[in-house]
Design a protein around this motif. Structure first.
Motif, PDB file in Angstrom:
ATOM      1  N   SER A  90       0.808  -1.619   0.024  1.00  0.00           N
ATOM      2  CA  SER A  90       0.167  -0.361  -0.109  1.00  0.00           C
ATOM      3  C   SER A  90       0.302   1.325  -0.160  1.00  0.00           C
ATOM      4  O   SER A  90       0.044   1.876   0.058  1.00  0.00           O
ATOM      5  CB  SER A  90      -1.285   0.183   1.064  1.00  0.00           C
ATOM      6  N   SER A  91       2.037   0.913   0.235  1.00  0.00           N
ATOM      7  CA  SER A  91       2.700   2.175   0.374  1.00  0.00           C
ATOM      8  C   SER A  91       3.562   2.778  -1.421  1.00  0.00           C
ATOM      9  O   SER A  91       3.173   1.924  -2.241  1.00  0.00           O
ATOM     10  CB  SER A  91       4.270   1.764   0.528  1.00  0.00           C
ATOM     11  N   ASN A  92       4.489   3.455  -1.297  1.00  0.00           N
ATOM     12  CA  ASN A  92       5.170   4.077  -2.636  1.00  0.00           C
ATOM     13  C   ASN A  92       6.379   3.583  -2.572  1.00  0.00           C
ATOM     14  O   ASN A  92       6.855   4.458  -3.381  1.00  0.00           O
ATOM     15  CB  ASN A  92       4.300   5.714  -2.896  1.00  0.00           C
ATOM     16  N   SER A  93       6.893   2.665  -1.937  1.00  0.00           N
ATOM     17  CA  SER A  93       7.579   2.783  -2.106  1.00  0.00           C
ATOM     18  C   SER A  93       9.035   2.219  -3.465  1.00  0.00           C
ATOM     19  O   SER A  93       7.449   1.285  -4.065  1.00  0.00           O
ATOM     20  CB  SER A  93       8.528   1.586  -1.279  1.00  0.00           C
ATOM     21  N   LYS A  94       9.501   2.252  -4.157  1.00  0.00           N
ATOM     22  CA  LYS A  94      10.086   1.652  -6.076  1.00  0.00           C
ATOM     23  C   LYS A  94      10.058  -0.194  -5.973  1.00  0.00           C
ATOM     24  O   LYS A  94      10.054  -0.623  -6.720  1.00  0.00           O
ATOM     25  CB  LYS A  94      11.080   2.176  -6.326  1.00  0.00           C
ATOM     26  N   GLN A 131       7.050  -5.278  -9.494  1.00  0.00           N
ATOM     27  CA  GLN A 131       7.168  -4.297  -9.958  1.00  0.00           C
ATOM     28  C   GLN A 131       6.426  -3.774 -11.398  1.00  0.00           C
ATOM     29  O   GLN A 131       5.413  -3.093 -11.209  1.00  0.00           O
ATOM     30  CB  GLN A 131       8.637  -3.831 -10.253  1.00  0.00           C
ATOM     31  N   ARG A 147       2.706  -3.083  -9.879  1.00  0.00           N
ATOM     32  CA  ARG A 147       3.029  -1.526 -10.052  1.00  0.00           C
ATOM     33  C   ARG A 147       3.403  -0.841 -10.725  1.00  0.00           C
ATOM     34  O   ARG A 147       1.899   0.847 -10.753  1.00  0.00           O
ATOM     35  CB  ARG A 147       3.616  -1.373  -9.352  1.00  0.00           C
ATOM     36  N   GLU A 148       3.437  -1.215 -12.224  1.00  0.00           N
ATOM     37  CA  GLU A 148       3.477  -0.228 -13.292  1.00  0.00           C
ATOM     38  C   GLU A 148       2.313  -0.379 -14.082  1.00  0.00           C
ATOM     39  O   GLU A 148       2.327   0.597 -15.036  1.00  0.00           O
ATOM     40  CB  GLU A 148       4.803   0.000 -13.601  1.00  0.00           C
ATOM     41  N   ASP A 184      -1.358  -0.890 -16.311  1.00  0.00           N
ATOM     42  CA  ASP A 184      -2.179   0.203 -16.152  1.00  0.00           C
ATOM     43  C   ASP A 184      -3.478  -0.661 -16.679  1.00  0.00           C
ATOM     44  O   ASP A 184      -4.404  -0.130 -16.996  1.00  0.00           O
ATOM     45  CB  ASP A 184      -2.397   1.101 -16.921  1.00  0.00           C
ATOM     46  N   VAL A 201      -0.766  -6.143  -4.465  1.00  0.00           N
ATOM     47  CA  VAL A 201      -0.543  -5.102  -5.124  1.00  0.00           C
ATOM     48  C   VAL A 201      -1.258  -4.811  -5.933  1.00  0.00           C
ATOM     49  O   VAL A 201      -1.396  -3.222  -6.575  1.00  0.00           O
ATOM     50  CB  VAL A 201       0.750  -5.874  -5.865  1.00  0.00           C
ATOM     51  N   ALA A 219      -4.305  -2.604  -4.207  1.00  0.00           N
ATOM     52  CA  ALA A 219      -4.276  -1.475  -4.061  1.00  0.00           C
ATOM     53  C   ALA A 219      -3.996  -0.624  -5.045  1.00  0.00           C
ATOM     54  O   ALA A 219      -4.341   0.518  -4.383  1.00  0.00           O
ATOM     55  CB  ALA A 219      -2.065  -1.210  -3.162  1.00  0.00           C
ATOM     56  N   ARG A 220      -3.680  -1.572  -6.331  1.00  0.00           N
ATOM     57  CA  ARG A 220      -4.388   0.149  -7.137  1.00  0.00           C
ATOM     58  C   ARG A 220      -5.099  -0.387  -8.326  1.00  0.00           C
ATOM     59  O   ARG A 220      -5.372   0.713  -9.306  1.00  0.00           O
ATOM     60  CB  ARG A 220      -2.490  -0.479  -8.542  1.00  0.00           C
TER      61      ARG A 220
END
Length: 265
Positions: free
Chosen positions: A42-46, A76, A79-80, A82, A100, A103-104
């Motif tokens: 849930s964080s913005n860490s990369k 990752q 996370r990226e 769409d 993940v 969260a997005r």
């Protein structure tokens, strides 16, 4: 009664207790690591801590689980991305990419041929309140020249899948994992990314090269401990412009630096 006859039942009890305590400890390790992972998701860490991913693999307890390099790359990319994510073969990766994705606001569609295993994964998703994953039980069936997942309905999976995480069907399947692209071609976005585990195997490299020709994409072999393959599709480009992976290449020579993945992936 001899000492040996007395000790035998005691030894069996001791071994049973050891196994039970070991299982309990393993479950504790996974629960502890998942608490940390859910916060990180849930964080913005990369990046995700490789030590945390290794702890999750240990706590999950399946020797076939994807290792931390492949998991880090999957996370990752989720996370990226769409668009929807398709996963071939479920397990620990399903739980982590589901967290993940949730969260997005990204949906994950996971194909699993073994109903009992799908049930275990689904129970874990429910336990950690991960609702972004559609578990699709899909037995292996024949498609003529190869075998692949028998989808209950192609409508189960939405169009324009932007990311595929491929760790199935299992070894020994006729045609291996090749069926993904010919069966799902119309569901894959023109610029989709495919992450294929077990990149050290000649069969996977051959399959990735065939996919690259079908999708007009470029293939990369990434990682050191347990290499995997990343294919970036580009069906709007010339499909003959493919960078094939040598089926007997030296792994160090094929591991590409500066690939945009987390350290160690």
């Amino acid at each position: 009664m001899s000492d040996m006859q007395v000790r035998a039942p005691q030894n069996r009890i001791a071994r049973a207790l050891e196994r039970r305590l070991g299982k309990r400890y393993q479950q504790f390790v996974f629960w502890r690591a998942m608490r940390r992972f859910m916060r990180a998701a849930s964080s913005n860490s990369k990046e995700f801590d490789p030590a945390l991913l290794s702890e999750l693999v240990q706590g999950w307890g399946n020797t076939w689980s994807a290792q931390h390099e492949f998991l880090a790359a999957c996370l990752q990319h989720v996370r990226e991305t769409d668009g929807p994510v398709l996963e071939c073969g479920s397990g620990l990766s399903t739980v982590l990419i589901g967290a993940v994705g949730q969260a997005r606001g990204i949906r994950v569609y996971s194909l699993e041929h073994e109903p009992k295993w799908a049930t275990r994964v689904q129970k874990t998703l429910h336990k950690y309140r991960i609702h972004s994953v559609n578990m699709c039980v899909a037995p292996i069936r024949s498609y003529g020249d190869f075998d692949w997942y028998a989808l209950p309905s192609l409508q189960t999976i939405p169009p324009r899948v932007s990311l595929v995480i491929c760790d199935g069907p299992p070894g020994g399947t006729r045609g291996g994992r090749y069926g993904l692209v010919p069966v799902m071609l119309e569901k894959l976005r023109e610029d989709c990314v495919i992450l294929l585990d077990d990149g050290a195997r000649d069969e996977e490299r051959s399959i990735a090269n065939r996919w690259g020709q079908m999708l007009g994409g470029n293939t990369e072999l990434i990682g050191s401990d347990k290499p995997f393959i990343r294919l970036r599709a580009g069906r709007t480009s010339n499909p003959l412009q493919v960078a094939p992976i040598a089926e007997h290449a030296d792994l160090e020579d094929q591991s590409l630096p500066g690939n945009g993945l987390p350290h160690g992936a």
